[in-house]
Design a protein around this motif. Structure first.
Motif: not given
Lengths: 110, 540
Positions: B452-469
């Motif tokens: 949609l917009f040329a100057d969009t910046e994105y960010s990432a989240s960090v998640l910690q999964l546990r076994p079975g997640s």
């Protein structure tokens, strides 16, 4: 759809409960015909809109690009929680300021 | 004289075997003398008739107004001016109500005879006619009335049939090249302009240039006796649209009319229009079939883009729901091993529906396909940084300003050894993270959709999964799925569904999700694509 021209801005209010690929086309065409490069501001009254899909959101962006760069796009009467959520999720709330009613929106343009 | 006296009606119900009259007729007798009336009535008794009597002109007119009659029988001893005037008036009735008039007069009174003839009588008999002759003549006149009535009825039916069949009759004098058209021509074509076509030359000039030669050839063949000849011609009259007409022509073979053609002209305009519509319909059907086959092929292609492996890495399982609203959809997802211990996965939803959305979805899928990035000179390392992937896609797929086409997306990586997830979202519905102990998290980082917009910046989240997640990515087709009353399934029901199914294996979860949504819609086809991607980490 209600279209009203005030000194500060063109006011457009879609009348149906859905702003989707079918209904948003008419809104886009009406605004394009009314604005026609006037650089006027646009206030979109979403009071009747209960649902907006990806095409409806695309139409908002089209309208924004139509009024830019000299004009501003303001929203008022965004009452539907679903529409609000969509605007927040897509960060459109950051570039399309919202006002509780038409008077507040017009006052913001003064 | 009152009405009852004037009009004493005698019913004669018994059929008269000797009389040739086959149906019941009405006869009105007019004579001032009651004795004479009674005598004539008795003479006519064997006929199957209703006989009414009138003593004077006034009573006669009243009687005919009340009931149409088939025969008026006047008995005139001497000149009775008012009776003859009434006779004239009765004779002016419309065709189908006009009676035959039989007058009984003394033949030797020449002056009276002339007056009676001038009053428009059908037939005359001497006043002292024998009963048998009177009866015979009356029967003859009534039968003639019946035949005339039947002829009129047949003519009416013929006119109606011609009108319905839109057909009219014509004759053509070949020596002079002149047509005579039957009166129905106007009823059929609803115009007087046809009357202007009185010559073969005029008709030919009105015919479509491509049809003229065929028209003349047909008339020539008919003229040589090769009849009946049929020719279809397009005719443009002075006003109105072009007409399709069918002319049938035969040579009249009787008498001296060797050079006369006769035939019919039929308006086939509407029939031809229907045939044309039928042809258009057939072409449309064929075009639709082609489109349907193309769409089926495209749908097959799209299905082939689903993740290749359900276990792309040790400790990682991938399951999905993919049900486009049309043959092809704008949702897609993928999950693949970037390297021996990193999974890349994404889901996106192109705005709009159907083919335009599907085309963009294929382009996005292709751009991210393993191998495509290297050939485009993009470092594989960048695929490990979700925010950079979204930023790059946003530049690659910047949409046309007038018709924005964009997509919402969630893109992530999972380290299969540590369970660390990097996840970036672009206006996509909140990702659900379900842990083995049943806790449910949502990651609802909002961001601009891609394109949609040329100057969009994105960010990432960090998640910690546990076994079975497990991570559940989905499109808004799930939460916006409406029941027949328009009530959306919504986020609350969706989260409750996931929580209820925390023990359900992922492959079964997506199957039950589809069933649950279809039940919510009372089995009506969903309006939007339904898609979800479940990435499960079992740990080491």
């Amino acid at each position: 759809m209600r279209i009203e021209r005030q000194p500060q801005a063109l006011i457009v209010a879609p009348s149906g409960p859905r702003l989707d690929s079918l209904t948003s086309l008419a809104v886009k065409q009406a605004v394009a015909a009314e604005l026609a490069g006037t650089g006027s501001h646009l206030v979109l009254d979403l009071g009747a809109v209960q649902f907006m899909d990806s095409s409806g959101l695309g139409a908002l962006v089209s309208l924004l690009k139509m009024v830019a760069p000299s004009g501003r796009l303001l929203l008022c009467h965004v009452d539907s929680p679903r529409v609000l959520q969509l605007l927040q999720l897509t960060r459109m709330d950051r570039i399309m300021p919202q006002y509780p009613d038409l008077d507040a929106a017009l006052a913001a343009l003064e | 004289m009152n009405e009852a006296q004037a009009l004493s009606e005698r019913r004669r119900s018994e059929p008269a075997a000797a009389a040739p009259v086959a149906e019941r007729f009405r006869i009105l007798l007019v004579d001032p003398s009651p004795q004479a009336l009674a005598h004539i009535a008795a003479a006519l008794a064997p006929l199957p008739c209703l006989v009414a009597e009138a003593g004077d002109a006034e009573a006669a007119l009243l009687a005919t107004r009340q009931h149409p009659i088939d025969l008026l029988l006047l008995r005139l001893q001497s000149c009775a001016g008012d009776v003859l005037t009434a006779c004239r008036q009765i004779g002016e009735a419309p065709d189908d109500r006009r009676p035959a008039v039989l007058a009984l007069t003394p033949f030797e009174d020449r002056a009276l005879l002339d007056q009676v003839l001038a009053a428009g009588v059908t037939d005359l008999l001497p006043i002292d006619v024998p009963d048998g002759l009177l009866r015979a003549r009356v029967a003859q006149l009534l039968n003639a009335q019946r035949d005339a009535r039947q002829l009129r009825l047949q003519a009416q039916r013929l006119r109606a049939a011609q009108f319905i069949a839109r057909i009219a009759y014509w004759e053509l004098d070949l020596r002079q090249g002149r047509f005579s058209w039957s009166p129905e021509i106007e009823a059929v074509f609803g115009t007087a302009v046809w009357r202007g076509l009185e010559t073969l030359t005029a008709l030919t000039q009105r015919a479509h240039p491509d049809d003229r030669q065929e028209l003349l050839a047909a008339f020539e063949r008919a003229g040589r006796g090769h009849g009946p000849v049929t020719v279809d011609v397009r005719i443009r009259l002075r006003e109105g649209p072009e007409l399709y007409v069918r002319l049938d022509a035969s040579r009249l073979a009787h008498g001296t009319d060797e050079l006369r053609l006769a035939g019919t002209v039929q308006d086939l305009t509407e029939q031809r229009r229907n045939e044309q519509l039928q042809r258009v319909h057939e072409r449309l059907s064929a075009a639709y079939d082609t489109i349907r086959r193309d769409l089926e092929a495209a749908a097959e292609l799209q299905r082939s883009l689903m993740p290749r492996l359900q276990n792309p890495l040790p400790g990682v399982a991938v399951h999905w729901l993919y049900r486009p609203a049309a043959a092809v959809g704008g949702d897609l997802h993928n999950a693949w091993a970037l390297d021996p211990h990193t999974l890349a996965f994404y889901q996106f939803d192109v705005s709009g529906h159907g083919v335009p959305s599907a085309m963009l979805s294929l382009a996005v899928h292709k751009a991210l396909a393993p191998g495509a990035l290297e050939s485009a000179g993009i470092s594989r390392r960048r695929l490990r940084a979700p925010e950079q992937v979204l930023g790059w896609l946003n530049r690659e797929f910047r949409s046309d300003e007038s018709a924005p086409q964009y997509f919402t997306m969630a893109y992530g990586t999972l380290d299969a050894q540590t369970g660390v997830v990097l996840l970036a979202q672009a206006g996509h519905p909140p990702t659900l993270i379900q842990h083995a102990d049943g806790t449910l998290e949502t990651l609802d980082e909002g961001a601009m959709p891609v394109g949609l917009f040329a100057d969009t910046e994105y960010s990432a989240s960090v998640l910690q999964l546990r076994p079975g997640s497990r991570l559940i990515l989905y499109s808004d087709g799930i939460t916006d799925c409406c029941d027949p009353q328009g009530e959306p399934w919504g986020m609350a029901r969706w989260q409750a569904f996931v929580e209820q199914h925390r023990q359900t294996p992922a492959f079964e979860l997506v199957r039950q999700l589809e069933a649950c949504l279809l039940q919510w819609r009372r089995n009506e086809e969903p309006e939007d694509d339904l898609s979800a991607l479940v990435v499960e980490w079992t740990g080491r």
